[in-house]
Design a protein around this motif. Structure first.
Motif, PDB file in Angstrom:
ATOM      1  N   ARG A  82       6.896 -21.218 -16.411  1.00  0.00           N
ATOM      2  CA  ARG A  82       5.730 -21.453 -15.556  1.00  0.00           C
ATOM      3  C   ARG A  82       6.062 -21.211 -14.089  1.00  0.00           C
ATOM      4  N   THR A  83       7.280 -21.603 -13.702  1.00  0.00           N
ATOM      5  CA  THR A  83       7.678 -21.381 -12.305  1.00  0.00           C
ATOM      6  C   THR A  83       7.670 -19.896 -11.971  1.00  0.00           C
ATOM      7  N   LEU A  84       8.199 -19.070 -12.871  1.00  0.00           N
ATOM      8  CA  LEU A  84       8.217 -17.630 -12.625  1.00  0.00           C
ATOM      9  C   LEU A  84       6.804 -17.062 -12.577  1.00  0.00           C
ATOM     10  N   VAL A  85       5.931 -17.530 -13.480  1.00  0.00           N
ATOM     11  CA  VAL A  85       4.546 -17.047 -13.481  1.00  0.00           C
ATOM     12  C   VAL A  85       3.844 -17.420 -12.169  1.00  0.00           C
ATOM     13  N   ILE A  86       4.048 -18.655 -11.703  1.00  0.00           N
ATOM     14  CA  ILE A  86       3.414 -19.097 -10.455  1.00  0.00           C
ATOM     15  C   ILE A  86       3.916 -18.279  -9.272  1.00  0.00           C
ATOM     16  N   LEU A  87       5.233 -18.074  -9.203  1.00  0.00           N
ATOM     17  CA  LEU A  87       5.799 -17.319  -8.091  1.00  0.00           C
ATOM     18  C   LEU A  87       5.323 -15.867  -8.109  1.00  0.00           C
ATOM     19  N   MET A  88       5.296 -15.249  -9.300  1.00  0.00           N
ATOM     20  CA  MET A  88       4.814 -13.871  -9.398  1.00  0.00           C
ATOM     21  C   MET A  88       3.341 -13.774  -9.023  1.00  0.00           C
ATOM     22  N   GLY A  89       2.552 -14.807  -9.401  1.00  0.00           N
ATOM     23  CA  GLY A  89       1.148 -14.814  -9.026  1.00  0.00           C
ATOM     24  C   GLY A  89       0.954 -14.926  -7.523  1.00  0.00           C
ATOM     25  N   LEU A  90       1.702 -15.841  -6.875  1.00  0.00           N
ATOM     26  CA  LEU A  90       1.611 -15.977  -5.416  1.00  0.00           C
ATOM     27  C   LEU A  90       2.084 -14.712  -4.712  1.00  0.00           C
ATOM     28  N   LEU A  91       3.127 -14.098  -5.247  1.00  0.00           N
ATOM     29  CA  LEU A  91       3.620 -12.857  -4.647  1.00  0.00           C
ATOM     30  C   LEU A  91       2.581 -11.751  -4.768  1.00  0.00           C
ATOM     31  N   GLY A  92       1.922 -11.664  -5.931  1.00  0.00           N
ATOM     32  CA  GLY A  92       0.877 -10.665  -6.102  1.00  0.00           C
ATOM     33  C   GLY A  92      -0.299 -10.904  -5.174  1.00  0.00           C
ATOM     34  N   LEU A  93      -0.701 -12.176  -5.007  1.00  0.00           N
ATOM     35  CA  LEU A  93      -1.808 -12.489  -4.092  1.00  0.00           C
ATOM     36  C   LEU A  93      -1.445 -12.143  -2.653  1.00  0.00           C
ATOM     37  N   THR A  94      -0.195 -12.393  -2.275  1.00  0.00           N
ATOM     38  CA  THR A  94       0.237 -12.068  -0.911  1.00  0.00           C
ATOM     39  C   THR A  94       0.192 -10.567  -0.658  1.00  0.00           C
ATOM     40  N   LEU A  95       0.677  -9.788  -1.616  1.00  0.00           N
ATOM     41  CA  LEU A  95       0.649  -8.334  -1.456  1.00  0.00           C
ATOM     42  C   LEU A  95      -0.785  -7.813  -1.454  1.00  0.00           C
ATOM     43  N   ALA A  96      -1.649  -8.415  -2.284  1.00  0.00           N
ATOM     44  CA  ALA A  96      -3.051  -8.006  -2.292  1.00  0.00           C
ATOM     45  C   ALA A  96      -3.723  -8.343  -0.961  1.00  0.00           C
ATOM     46  N   ALA A  97      -3.403  -9.517  -0.411  1.00  0.00           N
ATOM     47  CA  ALA A  97      -3.968  -9.890   0.894  1.00  0.00           C
ATOM     48  C   ALA A  97      -3.511  -8.938   1.984  1.00  0.00           C
ATOM     49  N   GLY A  98      -2.280  -8.434   1.852  1.00  0.00           N
ATOM     50  CA  GLY A  98      -1.779  -7.483   2.849  1.00  0.00           C
ATOM     51  C   GLY A  98      -2.538  -6.174   2.847  1.00  0.00           C
ATOM     52  N   THR A  99      -3.148  -5.817   1.713  1.00  0.00           N
ATOM     53  CA  THR A  99      -3.947  -4.586   1.653  1.00  0.00           C
ATOM     54  C   THR A  99      -5.375  -4.821   2.135  1.00  0.00           C
ATOM     55  N   LEU A 100      -5.865  -6.059   2.041  1.00  0.00           N
ATOM     56  CA  LEU A 100      -7.240  -6.360   2.447  1.00  0.00           C
ATOM     57  C   LEU A 100      -7.334  -6.760   3.920  1.00  0.00           C
ATOM     58  N   ILE A 101      -6.342  -7.486   4.391  1.00  0.00           N
ATOM     59  CA  ILE A 101      -6.338  -7.942   5.791  1.00  0.00           C
ATOM     60  C   ILE A 101      -5.605  -6.915   6.638  1.00  0.00           C
ATOM     61  N   PRO A 102      -6.208  -6.439   7.740  1.00  0.00           N
ATOM     62  CA  PRO A 102      -5.519  -5.446   8.577  1.00  0.00           C
ATOM     63  C   PRO A 102      -4.206  -5.999   9.118  1.00  0.00           C
ATOM     64  N   GLN A 103      -3.158  -5.212   8.997  1.00  0.00           N
ATOM     65  CA  GLN A 103      -1.833  -5.619   9.452  1.00  0.00           C
ATOM     66  C   GLN A 103      -1.548  -5.037  10.839  1.00  0.00           C
ATOM     67  N   MET A 104      -0.930  -5.827  11.663  1.00  0.00           N
ATOM     68  CA  MET A 104      -0.676  -5.437  13.049  1.00  0.00           C
ATOM     69  C   MET A 104       0.382  -4.338  13.123  1.00  0.00           C
ATOM     70  N   PRO A 105       0.093  -3.222  13.805  1.00  0.00           N
ATOM     71  CA  PRO A 105       1.096  -2.167  13.955  1.00  0.00           C
ATOM     72  C   PRO A 105       2.313  -2.658  14.738  1.00  0.00           C
ATOM     73  N   GLU A 106       3.446  -2.003  14.514  1.00  0.00           N
ATOM     74  CA  GLU A 106       4.687  -2.425  15.164  1.00  0.00           C
ATOM     75  C   GLU A 106       4.615  -2.327  16.677  1.00  0.00           C
ATOM     76  N   GLU A 107       3.859  -1.347  17.181  1.00  0.00           N
ATOM     77  CA  GLU A 107       3.814  -1.182  18.639  1.00  0.00           C
ATOM     78  C   GLU A 107       3.119  -2.328  19.349  1.00  0.00           C
ATOM     79  N   TYR A 108       2.367  -3.166  18.606  1.00  0.00           N
ATOM     80  CA  TYR A 108       1.690  -4.312  19.222  1.00  0.00           C
ATOM     81  C   TYR A 108       2.440  -5.615  18.991  1.00  0.00           C
ATOM     82  N   ALA A 109       3.652  -5.529  18.431  1.00  0.00           N
ATOM     83  CA  ALA A 109       4.402  -6.750  18.148  1.00  0.00           C
ATOM     84  C   ALA A 109       4.696  -7.546  19.421  1.00  0.00           C
TER      85      ALA A 109
END
Length: 485
Positions: A44-71
């Motif tokens: 269950r721990t592995l399933v939960i972690l993989m699920g959270l990791l998948g949600l994080t990567l999916a959020a990274g595609t939906l939410i605009p990410q800040m370009p490096e030049e604006y860091a």
């Protein structure tokens, strides 16, 4: 056959449950590191972690990410955001949602996932070693199968010894290797089938862990250079503290045959200072490497030279993007990418020209289109389509256009990236092997009641199909224990 508990067999069930939980009770007195190991070993721990990791990567595609030049100046980038992202920009930035790929949240998930995979690899390898080496089992053996392994119960009027003999013969006939558990008062049998296939589990977990490690290395120490469009004999330094540079020797476009688009390739030379190291041909699906640095050809674009004259043959002032003003009536226009549409302004005539490039398709070669647009970017009017040098005219103005094609090259360095592909391949092999020939592990506990009825309890090692094949085995047990009884 059934899973229900009756008063007659309650003592047997309770006795076996004590065996299953005795080890867990002793584990509760272990130190915190042991408790952490058990948590990480839980599926269950592995399933939960993989699920959270998948949600994080999916959020990274939906939410605009800040370009490096604006860091260094995130507020300037936040001001440019609109809609819901602009309204909640400050709050989302505080949470790190505009930099998910570099956030501590994602790194923490990757570390925990790697730890969980490591524990699962070790535990599954220990089980595979025990099964393939035919090491003896103890009464606490099923505790490593998890807290709730699939279980069923069958009963028979046969005597205990005869029931055990029949079950052993059935297991042998079905291709199981079986052994008795020596430290139990009542007989217990551990039976395994396709024992070598138990190594597919540690191979799968280990391969996935290997992929995560490789991706972490590639992300931490990898880099990707900006694409550039060199002319022949032009040299480009790799930088990133490397002594290498790349020179374009030749670029060639081979026309298609009417059904295939044109093929294009670049002849390049690797240099170290003035020393020639190697020469390679780079093209579609073909890269060049030197010391872990990969050179890719990602496309090609035209470099356009435009000359403009009015009706009196006077040169026109041409202004290109980047505020480059040509006083001689001649301008050079470069495409940043094949999809780019650079603008040319004839300031004295309030005329806007836009160039667009279309790489070769099935029925024609590469095309350069010249259009006129209004000041607002609307009302596009096509002025001409060129396959080679030519001219277009508008409002009495004449424009001579020449162009040549150059490749778009890019340097990148992702250490361990190719090893990640090997890990993915091993993972796929392990999953396919486990699907085609799944291993079986069965714990059979035999006991006898006062009424001289023999009860058999079956526990299966957890898997996706464990309940199905355990039910089938219980049916076979039921038949053999009642045949001519």
């Amino acid at each position: 056959m059934g899973c229900g508990r009756t008063p007659a067999v309650a003592l047997i069930w309770d006795r076996f449950d004590i065996i299953m939980t005795e080890q867990a009770e002793r584990a509760s007195r272990f130190e915190p590191l042991s408790a952490l190991w058990r948590i990480l070993a839980s599926p269950r721990t592995l399933v939960i972690l993989m699920g959270l990791l998948g949600l994080t990567l999916a959020a990274g595609t939906l939410i605009p990410q800040m370009p490096e030049e604006y860091a260094g100046n995130p507020q300037a980038w936040l001001v440019m955001q609109s809609g819901i992202w602009g309204q909640a920009g400050g709050f989302l930035h505080t949470l790190g949602l505009f930099d998910l790929y570099g956030s501590l949240w994602l790194r923490g998930l990757l570390v925990l996932s790697a730890l969980c995979l490591f524990v699962r690899t070790v535990d599954s390898a220990e089980l595979a070693w025990r099964v393939t080496r035919r090491e003896p089992w103890t009464r606490a053996g099923p505790t490593i199968w998890g807290p709730n392994p699939p279980r069923l119960r069958v009963s028979s009027p046969l005597a205990l010894d005869e029931a055990a003999e029949r079950l052993g013969a059935l297991l042998s006939k079905r291709g199981y290797w079986s052994s008795t558990v020596p430290d139990l008062a009542a007989p217990a049998i551990v039976a395994a089938r396709r024992r070598l296939m138990f190594w597919t589990r540690p191979l799968a977990y280990g391969s996935l862990l290997f992929v995560l490690v490789c991706l972490a290395i590639a992300g931490a120490w990898g880099w990707q250079g900006e694409p550039w469009q060199p002319r022949e004999e032009e040299v480009h330094a790799a930088d990133h503290s490397t002594p290498y540079s790349v020179r374009l020797d030749a670029f060639d476009i081979v026309p298609g045959d009417g059904q295939q688009p044109p093929d294009y390739s670049s002849q390049v030379t690797w240099l170290r200072g003035e020393t020639v190291l190697d020469r390679h041909l780079v093209g579609a699906g073909r890269t060049s490497e030197r010391a872990g640095i990969t050179l890719r050809q990602v496309g090609y674009v035209p470099i356009v030279r435009m000359r403009g004259r009015d009706g009196d043959e006077h040169p026109l002032l041409l202004e290109t993007e980047g505020d480059v003003l040509s006083m001689t009536g001649e301008a050079e226009i470069r495409f940043a990418s094949p999809e780019d549409e650079p603008l040319v302004l004839v300031s004295t005539q309030a005329l806007y020209l836009v160039l667009s490039f279309e790489p070769g398709c099935d029925d024609h070669g590469p095309l350069l289109r010249v259009s006129r647009i209004g000041e607002g970017g609307d009302d596009r009017e096509a002025l001409g389509t060129l396959t080679e040098g030519g001219s277009v005219s508008v409002d009495g103005l004449q424009f001579e256009i020449d162009f040549t094609f150059v490749p778009i090259l890019r340097l990148e360095h992702y250490p361990a990236a190719r090893f990640a592909l090997i890990g993915i391949a091993l993972l796929i092999v392990a999953l396919i092997a486990n699907w085609l020939a799944p291993p079986r592990l069965l714990w059979v506990a035999i006991s006898q009641e006062k009424e001289q009825r023999t009860n058999v309890r079956l526990l299966a090692f957890p898997s996706s199909s464990a309940e199905v094949w355990l039910s089938q085995m219980a049916g076979l047990f039921q038949e053999v224990l009642h045949d001519e009884a």
